[in-house]
Scaffold this motif. Structure first.
Motif, short mmCIF file in Angstrom:
data_model
loop_
_atom_site.label_atom_id
_atom_site.label_comp_id
_atom_site.label_asym_id
_atom_site.label_seq_id
_atom_site.Cartn_x
_atom_site.Cartn_y
_atom_site.Cartn_z
N ASP A 222 -3.34 -2.94 4.66
CA ASP A 222 -2.01 -2.57 5.18
C ASP A 222 -1.12 -3.78 5.37
O ASP A 222 0.03 -3.63 5.80
CB ASP A 222 -2.15 -1.86 6.53
CG ASP A 222 -2.76 -0.49 6.38
OD1 ASP A 222 -4.01 -0.40 6.36
OD2 ASP A 222 -2.00 0.47 6.26
N ARG B 248 6.44 -5.36 -6.22
CA ARG B 248 5.36 -4.58 -5.64
C ARG B 248 4.50 -3.91 -6.70
O ARG B 248 3.27 -3.90 -6.60
CB ARG B 248 5.93 -3.49 -4.73
CG ARG B 248 4.88 -2.81 -3.87
CD ARG B 248 5.35 -1.47 -3.34
NE ARG B 248 5.36 -0.47 -4.38
CZ ARG B 248 4.28 0.20 -4.78
NH1 ARG B 248 3.13 0.01 -4.20
NH2 ARG B 248 4.36 1.08 -5.76
N MET C 2 0.52 6.39 -0.71
CA MET C 2 1.72 6.70 -1.47
C MET C 2 1.74 8.20 -1.74
O MET C 2 0.71 8.86 -1.68
CB MET C 2 1.68 6.01 -2.84
CG MET C 2 1.47 4.53 -2.81
SD MET C 2 3.03 3.65 -2.64
CE MET C 2 3.75 3.96 -4.26
N ARG D 142 -6.72 -1.55 11.20
CA ARG D 142 -5.75 -2.19 10.30
C ARG D 142 -5.53 -3.66 10.60
O ARG D 142 -5.32 -4.46 9.69
CB ARG D 142 -4.40 -1.49 10.41
CG ARG D 142 -4.40 -0.06 9.94
CD ARG D 142 -3.12 0.64 10.35
NE ARG D 142 -1.97 -0.11 9.87
CZ ARG D 142 -0.75 -0.03 10.36
NH1 ARG D 142 -0.50 0.74 11.39
NH2 ARG D 142 0.24 -0.74 9.86
N TYR E 274 8.55 5.94 0.13
CA TYR E 274 9.63 5.28 -0.60
C TYR E 274 9.46 5.44 -2.10
O TYR E 274 10.43 5.37 -2.84
CB TYR E 274 9.64 3.78 -0.29
CG TYR E 274 10.29 3.38 1.01
CD1 TYR E 274 9.65 3.61 2.22
CD2 TYR E 274 11.52 2.75 1.03
CE1 TYR E 274 10.23 3.22 3.42
CE2 TYR E 274 12.12 2.35 2.23
CZ TYR E 274 11.47 2.59 3.41
OH TYR E 274 12.04 2.21 4.60
N CYS F 168 0.81 -1.23 0.00
CA CYS F 168 0.00 0.00 0.00
C CYS F 168 0.83 1.27 0.00
O CYS F 168 0.40 2.28 -0.53
CB CYS F 168 -1.00 0.00 1.16
SG CYS F 168 -0.25 0.18 2.77
N ASP F 169 2.02 1.23 0.59
CA ASP F 169 2.80 2.46 0.67
C ASP F 169 4.27 2.28 0.25
O ASP F 169 5.08 3.19 0.43
CB ASP F 169 2.73 3.07 2.07
CG ASP F 169 3.29 2.15 3.14
OD1 ASP F 169 3.82 1.07 2.80
OD2 ASP F 169 3.21 2.50 4.34
N ALA F 170 4.62 1.09 -0.27
CA ALA F 170 5.97 0.83 -0.77
C ALA F 170 7.03 0.90 0.32
O ALA F 170 8.22 0.96 0.01
CB ALA F 170 6.33 1.75 -1.93
N ASN F 171 6.62 0.88 1.57
CA ASN F 171 7.62 0.89 2.64
C ASN F 171 8.30 -0.47 2.73
O ASN F 171 7.65 -1.51 2.63
CB ASN F 171 6.98 1.21 3.99
CG ASN F 171 6.78 2.69 4.25
OD1 ASN F 171 6.91 3.17 5.36
ND2 ASN F 171 6.45 3.45 3.20
N VAL F 172 9.61 -0.46 2.92
CA VAL F 172 10.36 -1.68 3.15
C VAL F 172 10.23 -1.99 4.65
O VAL F 172 10.58 -1.14 5.48
CB VAL F 172 11.83 -1.50 2.74
CG1 VAL F 172 12.64 -2.73 3.08
CG2 VAL F 172 11.91 -1.20 1.24
N TYR G 169 -13.55 1.14 9.68
CA TYR G 169 -12.85 1.51 8.45
C TYR G 169 -11.36 1.69 8.67
O TYR G 169 -10.54 1.26 7.88
CB TYR G 169 -13.44 2.80 7.86
CG TYR G 169 -12.72 3.23 6.60
CD1 TYR G 169 -13.06 2.67 5.37
CD2 TYR G 169 -11.66 4.13 6.65
CE1 TYR G 169 -12.37 3.00 4.22
CE2 TYR G 169 -10.96 4.47 5.49
CZ TYR G 169 -11.32 3.91 4.29
OH TYR G 169 -10.63 4.24 3.16
N HIS G 170 -10.99 2.32 9.79
CA HIS G 170 -9.58 2.61 10.02
C HIS G 170 -8.86 1.51 10.81
O HIS G 170 -7.72 1.69 11.22
CB HIS G 170 -9.43 3.96 10.72
CG HIS G 170 -9.89 5.12 9.87
ND1 HIS G 170 -9.24 5.49 8.72
CD2 HIS G 170 -10.96 5.95 9.99
CE1 HIS G 170 -9.87 6.52 8.17
NE2 HIS G 170 -10.92 6.82 8.91
#
Lengths: 629, 629
Positions: free
Chosen positions: A553, A535, B212, A517, B73, A454-458, A514-515
């Motif tokens: 998430d 990804r 993102m 995770r 990221y 979802c956020d490309a975080n490693v 909704y929020h």
């Protein structure tokens, strides 16, 4: 009479960890401690690598690190030499063969660690009532829901309280009123006991390894050096041993005597003290409680149940794990997820670990106390910095014990929670170590680095689900094309009201989640999905059935290269020993230990195997039959 | 009249950074801000990778991370499609070709960042006087030591103060009393100006990239999405542009209008707001101050000197670096290390960076505002998640600018501080990029992971010396046997009272500096020694002359494998492009930028080259001649 879910006695590491978990999960807690304030100086100070994982999983690692603890990566061994002492070698405290996220020991004074927990408890509305003590208790069953009556009093006797509770936990330390009243005996595994001196302070020295953990054997005696936060050094010196001809367990020594002894041992190096923060002499025997509970209502943990020498830095770490092991089991019983019988596994699992610890400690303590031959008598130990060809027994024991002392050696035996071929759940799709997976049930999940979709975080996969009391369900989904149908079939199975998943869905559907995770559908379980795909090629909404897609998430790309499996395309899959194409399912207990591993296949098999596993864990039947009612 | 080393006006990022540095280094500061409290909501929020290095170097990163910021990221590009929008590709915000320790942007509301600085200032005895404003100032030179008179007043006019100071710094923001009074003009690089709407809030959406950073171009307009701490999302929407036929710089829009616009742009996805934390509309022109100082006594920095669009997240980051650049130069002048003339390099170095920023921003802003052709008109952009064969200009610019936007593109031109072949110091042993080293003067030191010898900790070399105002002297000592004599010769040279090192030794030798790690001999310089040898084979006392051995905490083994130089035996040496056997010396400015690189050779040459470099920096002659006086 006030009623509590649990009364916790003692605010050392074990009591605080239990309290922190249960406070977060919404339990009503009465927590007392007989000291007026947290540990001001001294006492335990070593956080092992595995414990740091745990503290991070509890969201407390950053607060611990804010105190700027010392970190021990290596241990240096010093032995007698012609002129004083010389370094015969060093060894990693958590060597590379252990797959640890934090391959070092963190050294920080116990009081700071206690404060981190206390702040968290207060943030969740709890508090420690001080200085209060327990005066009586009884599991009289007069109230079926709150069967334990507990009497408490201010230590000065001016105030008293009697309360009822579902549970009573003693984290009182080596001297325990609860243990005594229960009549639980301490077994002394090893008849040898020792008197130790321990000193924290700031020193001046030309000893080159003063910032390392060192074990030093010299003709003048043995000492252990441990670096600490704030430029401090801790020294452990053995003052007397029951093997001494004139042993006196009350033998003591002044700080000056210990310093003089240290100076003699460290020769030819010099050492002086700028200040001494803490100094204590105490006799330590090796003991283990016969039982950790008699009735699964009154429990004990930490030093109440096991005492041993401080040298391997295991006391506080064992306490953390005692508490977490108990916390989630109480939570699952009280949430209606599991039958009361799982509480029996607290003792069976944790007592085994304590026994292993005592066996290790007895061997290690004995070797530590043994005077080594002087350099003149030792062959091959001439070249500094190189381990002599024939290592002494102490060093051998140290090396062999690294996995255990780092905390990664904890291995719970097979039982209802930890699947084995003898488990009540039988299904051809269960995988076992060496047979479709490298994971071992009852052992910690291996760490793996992946990219969150979802956020490309490693991110560190093993840390993605916090210690929330839920089972952790890792759907290693292999290559999306290869597993598409299997994932769909599993989702369909789990979607049934009768499945292990469907059974525990949130009752109150009006709550806005909704929020949410980690637990959008159930407190029983949190789900992660890991694809063997880059990804950018993963679309959560398009590739996953809604039951998995809802954990937006918690969908990951297994696309981060790992030095440990350099040739793998999907390193996380490879580390778990799962088929990189076809994936597999890893079920992890709320405390991070692997429960079972299941093959991911099209059809009903995967779901059935999971139903069977959770059926045993939860003491109820899941799956098809109930669905057809 | 009260006297201060510096009066700082404005407690935004630039003023706070300057204040934090100078407070730590012992300066007497009057710091005012005209707001009653730190930024409560909104404003800047992006910390670039290089800035995170800096914050860590200041010991503030942990406090920043404690707020659990979002991390970006990757950036996703969305373009018009037949039915709404589609993702045409993603790109790393700090791609792998940039050697960054933290390859992500950290998103956190400016107020939290300000609080981290303010707490640090208070810890060092400082404070921000609020709400106070500057009413007048003059560099009247009536007091040679405190030439600047500054008049301050409470914003309600009830209180007034006039003080004298060595320096005055304006970090007032885009509207600056100091700049106006100095008559310094703002040059508008690009005549185009824009009106922006920015909204922070918690949303519900099925837009898959909401966590993102996204740039979205649709037929309904353009928008930028930026994730934030606390589950928030920031949206930037351009409301008007001076290129619009009916441009009105006072054009506004209500929050509801902006939300409706976002909803139209995001179609076919839906978005609604649970709450809006901050909403603002503001016109932004591109401007740069002609001068940053007129007299090297009254300085300006941050938004006072440069304004631009918020889209590349550069404002706060440029402010941090403005402040640090100035802080150490003031410190070196006031400490007697350097002549007053180095203060001129503040403007020459930082104005160049601002100009680069404005050039980038003008291009980027224009492209961002340009309506893209709809999907029907675009060839090749059909496959989702794949960059179209022919990238549009916006994406190309984004990619080309990654080094700049991550903060690692900052490159100061050659001057007295940044050695080049045109530098006053000439010596055959200077190395330059491509000629004996990969390092480029005026650029940040490359990161490298090494093992600290004294405690075996694996550490980040570039972070080992904190931002203490000292030059950083990295003695890459190659293989101990190969460089033994060269190191000895260098130590002998530095040991002379006339050398660049000997000249600045602490005056007061009675101070007990046993526990001083970074500056045992001088505030001018901190020394690190890095050997190409396994840690266990390094003996600091035996292998290093006392001048280097005294930095016991700063001796390292270059024995950690690095994926970027997989074949190197000594990865840190290799990354710096130094001979792994013979080493070399890297001199880094107090703010982390490379000053010069010198070959390590037997004899006097290395010392002479360093004397020559520091001679130019310090405006005095070092070395042999004075020694023979």
């Amino acid at each position: 009479m006030e009623k509590y879910d649990i009364v916790i006695v003692g605010a050392g590491p074990v009591g605080l960890t239990l309290s922190t978990c249960l406070a977060r999960w919404g339990y009503k807690i009465k927590h007392i401690d007989n000291r007026p304030e947290p540990t001001p100086t001294g006492r335990a100070d070593g956080i092992q690598p595995r414990s740091l994982d745990l503290l991070r999983n509890m969201g407390l690692k950053r607060q611990i690190m804010a105190y700027e603890p010392a970190k021990v990566y290596e241990v240096a061994f010093w032995d007698p030499a012609a002129s004083g002492i010389h370094r015969t070698g060093t060894w990693a405290s958590c060597p590379k063969f252990i797959d640890a996220r934090y391959p070092f020991t963190t050294l920080l004074h116990q009081g700071m660690i206690e404060r981190v927990f206390i702040e968290d408890i207060e943030k969740h509305g709890g508090k420690i009532q001080r200085p209060w003590t327990i005066t009586d208790f009884e599991n009289d069953g007069k109230d079926a829901n709150y069967p334990v009556q507990v009497s408490l009093a201010h230590v000065d006797g001016t105030q008293k309280e009697t309360v009822r509770a579902k549970y009573l936990f003693s984290g009182e330390g080596a001297r325990s009123f609860v243990r005594d009243k229960l009549g639980v005996k301490i077994i002394h595994k090893d008849p040898i006991s020792h008197v130790w001196g321990v000193m924290d302070g700031v020193v001046r020295t030309d000893f080159p390894d003063i910032k390392m953990k060192c074990t030093i054997h010299s003709d003048a005696g043995s000492i252990m050096v441990i670096p600490r936060e704030n430029n401090m050094v801790r020294l452990y010196i053995q003052i007397a041993s029951s093997t001494d001809p004139d042993f006196n367990p009350r033998k003591s020594a002044t700080a000056e005597e210990v310093q003089a002894r240290a100076q003699a041992i460290l020769k030819p190096y010099s050492i002086t003290w700028d200040r001494v923060e803490w100094y204590s002499v105490y006799p330590i025997g090796q003991g283990i409680a016969e039982r950790y509970t008699l009735d699964e209502r009154v429990f004990m943990g930490g030093d109440v149940c096991h005492t041993h020498s401080p040298k391997a830095g295991q006391g506080m770490n064992t306490a953390f794990l005692d508490a977490v092991n108990l916390a989630w089991k109480i939570h699952h019983v009280e949430s209606g997820f599991s039958p009361r019988s799982i509480l029996k596994t607290y003792e069976s699992e944790r007592k085994l670990i304590a026994e292993n610890l005592l066996n290790f400690d007895a061997k290690y303590a004995k070797l530590f106390s043994t005077r080594l031959p002087s350099a003149g008598e030792v062959a091959g130990a001439t070249q500094a910095n190189q381990m002599p060809a024939e290592e002494n027994e102490f060093i051998k024991t140290f090396k062999a014990s690294c996995e255990f002392t780092s905390g990664y050696g904890v291995a719970y035996n097979a039982n209802t929670l930890n699947w084995s071929s003898a488990h009540p759940a039988q299904h051809p799709l269960f995988l076992s170590a060496g047979n479709g997976t490298t994971l071992r049930t009852g052992r910690i999940l291996l760490p793996a680095t992946v990219t969150r979709v979802c956020d490309a975080n490693v991110v560190h996969l093993e840390q993605e689900i916090p210690l929330n009391g839920s089972y952790r369900f890792y759907l290693f989904a292999g290559e999306p094309e290869a597993t598409k149908n299997a994932v769909k079939d599993l989702a369909a199975h789990m979607g049934k009201k009768s499945s292990f998943y469907g059974t525990f869905l949130h009752k109150n559907e009006d709550v806005d989640r909704y929020h949410e995770r980690h637990n959008p559908h159930t407190q029983f379980l949190s789900i992660c999905t890991i694809f063997n795909a880059p990804r950018s090629q993963i679309s959560i909404a398009k590739q996953l059935p809604s039951v998995f897609a809802r954990y937006n998430d918690h969908v990951y790309a297994d696309d981060v290269w790992d030095q440990r499996v350099p040739d793998a395309k999907a390193a996380a899959h490879a580390k778990m020993g799962l088929d990189e194409r076809k994936g597999g399912i890893v079920v992890v207990r709320p405390d991070g230990y692997v429960g079972c591993v299941v093959r991911l296949e099209e059809g009903n098999g995967t779901g059935e195997a999971l139903d069977a596993y959770f059926g045993a864990v939860c003491g109820q039947k899941f799956g098809g039959e109930r669905a057809s009612l």
